[in-house]
Design a protein around this motif. Structure first.
Motif, PDB file in Angstrom:
ATOM      1  N   ALA A  92       0.860  -1.025   0.132  1.00  0.00           N
ATOM      2  CA  ALA A  92       0.041  -0.143  -0.196  1.00  0.00           C
ATOM      3  C   ALA A  92       1.038   1.195  -0.087  1.00  0.00           C
ATOM      4  O   ALA A  92       2.101   1.253   0.229  1.00  0.00           O
ATOM      5  CB  ALA A  92      -1.018  -0.030   1.250  1.00  0.00           C
ATOM      6  N   VAL A  93       0.261   2.485  -0.198  1.00  0.00           N
ATOM      7  CA  VAL A  93       0.689   3.469   0.135  1.00  0.00           C
ATOM      8  C   VAL A  93       0.505   3.791   1.426  1.00  0.00           C
ATOM      9  O   VAL A  93      -0.600   3.916   1.863  1.00  0.00           O
ATOM     10  CB  VAL A  93       0.374   4.886  -1.000  1.00  0.00           C
ATOM     11  CG1 VAL A  93       1.295   6.042  -0.328  1.00  0.00           C
ATOM     12  CG2 VAL A  93       0.426   4.442  -2.345  1.00  0.00           C
ATOM     13  N   TYR A  94       1.762   4.363   2.351  1.00  0.00           N
ATOM     14  CA  TYR A  94       1.371   4.457   3.639  1.00  0.00           C
ATOM     15  C   TYR A  94       1.721   5.963   3.871  1.00  0.00           C
ATOM     16  O   TYR A  94       2.468   6.498   3.282  1.00  0.00           O
ATOM     17  CB  TYR A  94       2.569   3.740   4.529  1.00  0.00           C
ATOM     18  CG  TYR A  94       2.562   2.373   4.536  1.00  0.00           C
ATOM     19  CD1 TYR A  94       2.394   1.358   3.576  1.00  0.00           C
ATOM     20  CD2 TYR A  94       1.929   1.720   5.713  1.00  0.00           C
ATOM     21  CE1 TYR A  94       2.220   0.036   3.569  1.00  0.00           C
ATOM     22  CE2 TYR A  94       1.685   0.552   5.962  1.00  0.00           C
ATOM     23  CZ  TYR A  94       1.861  -0.428   4.953  1.00  0.00           C
ATOM     24  OH  TYR A  94       1.436  -1.688   5.289  1.00  0.00           O
ATOM     25  N   TYR A  95       0.906   6.785   4.664  1.00  0.00           N
ATOM     26  CA  TYR A  95       0.716   7.893   5.160  1.00  0.00           C
ATOM     27  C   TYR A  95       0.793   8.116   6.675  1.00  0.00           C
ATOM     28  O   TYR A  95       0.247   7.552   7.328  1.00  0.00           O
ATOM     29  CB  TYR A  95      -0.667   8.550   4.570  1.00  0.00           C
ATOM     30  CG  TYR A  95      -0.867   8.346   3.185  1.00  0.00           C
ATOM     31  CD1 TYR A  95      -1.687   7.346   2.557  1.00  0.00           C
ATOM     32  CD2 TYR A  95      -0.788   9.274   2.253  1.00  0.00           C
ATOM     33  CE1 TYR A  95      -2.054   7.262   1.131  1.00  0.00           C
ATOM     34  CE2 TYR A  95      -0.970   9.381   1.045  1.00  0.00           C
ATOM     35  CZ  TYR A  95      -1.393   8.313   0.505  1.00  0.00           C
ATOM     36  OH  TYR A  95      -1.866   8.096  -0.847  1.00  0.00           O
ATOM     37  N   CYS A  96       1.494   9.012   6.909  1.00  0.00           N
ATOM     38  CA  CYS A  96       1.724   9.666   8.177  1.00  0.00           C
ATOM     39  C   CYS A  96       0.630  10.812   8.328  1.00  0.00           C
ATOM     40  O   CYS A  96       0.482  11.804   7.509  1.00  0.00           O
ATOM     41  CB  CYS A  96       3.243  10.211   8.360  1.00  0.00           C
ATOM     42  SG  CYS A  96       3.472  10.859  10.050  1.00  0.00           S
ATOM     43  N   ALA A  97       0.128  10.901   9.469  1.00  0.00           N
ATOM     44  CA  ALA A  97      -0.954  12.111   9.929  1.00  0.00           C
ATOM     45  C   ALA A  97      -0.734  12.606  11.309  1.00  0.00           C
ATOM     46  O   ALA A  97      -0.053  11.860  12.039  1.00  0.00           O
ATOM     47  CB  ALA A  97      -2.449  11.339   9.839  1.00  0.00           C
ATOM     48  N   ALA A  98      -1.009  13.872  11.504  1.00  0.00           N
ATOM     49  CA  ALA A  98      -0.614  14.314  12.711  1.00  0.00           C
ATOM     50  C   ALA A  98      -2.083  15.239  13.060  1.00  0.00           C
ATOM     51  O   ALA A  98      -2.840  15.862  12.188  1.00  0.00           O
ATOM     52  CB  ALA A  98       0.544  15.604  12.443  1.00  0.00           C
ATOM     53  N   GLN A 123       5.318   4.579  -0.804  1.00  0.00           N
ATOM     54  CA  GLN A 123       5.062   3.102  -1.437  1.00  0.00           C
ATOM     55  C   GLN A 123       5.786   2.042  -0.661  1.00  0.00           C
ATOM     56  O   GLN A 123       7.073   1.939  -0.613  1.00  0.00           O
ATOM     57  CB  GLN A 123       5.355   3.165  -2.925  1.00  0.00           C
ATOM     58  CG  GLN A 123       4.816   1.728  -3.594  1.00  0.00           C
ATOM     59  CD  GLN A 123       3.451   1.587  -3.410  1.00  0.00           C
ATOM     60  OE1 GLN A 123       2.624   2.429  -3.885  1.00  0.00           O
ATOM     61  NE2 GLN A 123       2.847   0.398  -3.158  1.00  0.00           N
ATOM     62  N   VAL A 124       4.874   1.171  -0.284  1.00  0.00           N
ATOM     63  CA  VAL A 124       5.515  -0.107   0.221  1.00  0.00           C
ATOM     64  C   VAL A 124       4.977  -1.402  -0.494  1.00  0.00           C
ATOM     65  O   VAL A 124       3.855  -1.359  -0.614  1.00  0.00           O
ATOM     66  CB  VAL A 124       5.176  -0.434   1.663  1.00  0.00           C
ATOM     67  CG1 VAL A 124       5.484  -1.752   2.243  1.00  0.00           C
ATOM     68  CG2 VAL A 124       5.680   0.353   2.608  1.00  0.00           C
ATOM     69  N   THR A 125       5.776  -2.123  -1.100  1.00  0.00           N
ATOM     70  CA  THR A 125       5.483  -3.198  -1.998  1.00  0.00           C
ATOM     71  C   THR A 125       6.006  -4.461  -1.338  1.00  0.00           C
ATOM     72  O   THR A 125       7.379  -4.511  -1.404  1.00  0.00           O
ATOM     73  CB  THR A 125       5.872  -2.923  -3.396  1.00  0.00           C
ATOM     74  OG1 THR A 125       5.190  -1.691  -3.883  1.00  0.00           O
ATOM     75  CG2 THR A 125       5.315  -4.260  -4.386  1.00  0.00           C
TER      76      THR A 125
END
Length: 128
Positions: A92-98, A123-125
């Protein structure tokens, strides 16, 4: 205003490990609860892990419990997601959030709508 930049993604084989990092700008890092989300192709963005302002409290989606670890480094204004025993379904595409200023240091958040700032994703595959 908080700006987030993710790094550490890549292509790995199943069973491997990756460490994602999220660098946060600004002086309010200690005031922000943080989280990681991911979005696979054709799927909605889903919660992965969260950490409180204090760093003492964390929470994970069931599918990653025991394999992923979220942590934060206040000196470097960085949040990490250590991912072990990776599976193809982690792709998936990994997102950081604050989240903006959070009054309670021990609270974490699991809803995407509860976060105010987002990174562009990494992106993590994971191949089988």
């Amino acid at each position: 205003q908080v700006q987030l930049v993710e790094s550490g993604g890549g292509l790995v084989q199943a069973g491997s490990s990756l460490r994602l990092s999220c660098s946060a700008s600004g002086r309010t890092f200690s005031s922000n609860a943080m989280g990681w989300f991911r979005q696979a192709p054709g799927k909605e963005r889903e919660f992965v892990a969260a950490i409180s302002r204090s760093g003492a409290n964390t929470y994970y989606v069931d599918s990653v419990k025991g394999r992923f670890t979220i942590s934060r480094d206040y000196a470097k204004n960085t949040v990490h997601l250590q991912m072990n025993s990776l599976k193809p379904e982690d792709t998936a595409v990994y997102y950081c959030a604050a989240r903006g200023r959070t009054p309670y240091i021990g609270t974490y958040y699991m809803g995407a709508e509860q976060y105010d700032y987002w990174g562009q994703g990494t992106q993590v595959t994971v191949s089988s």
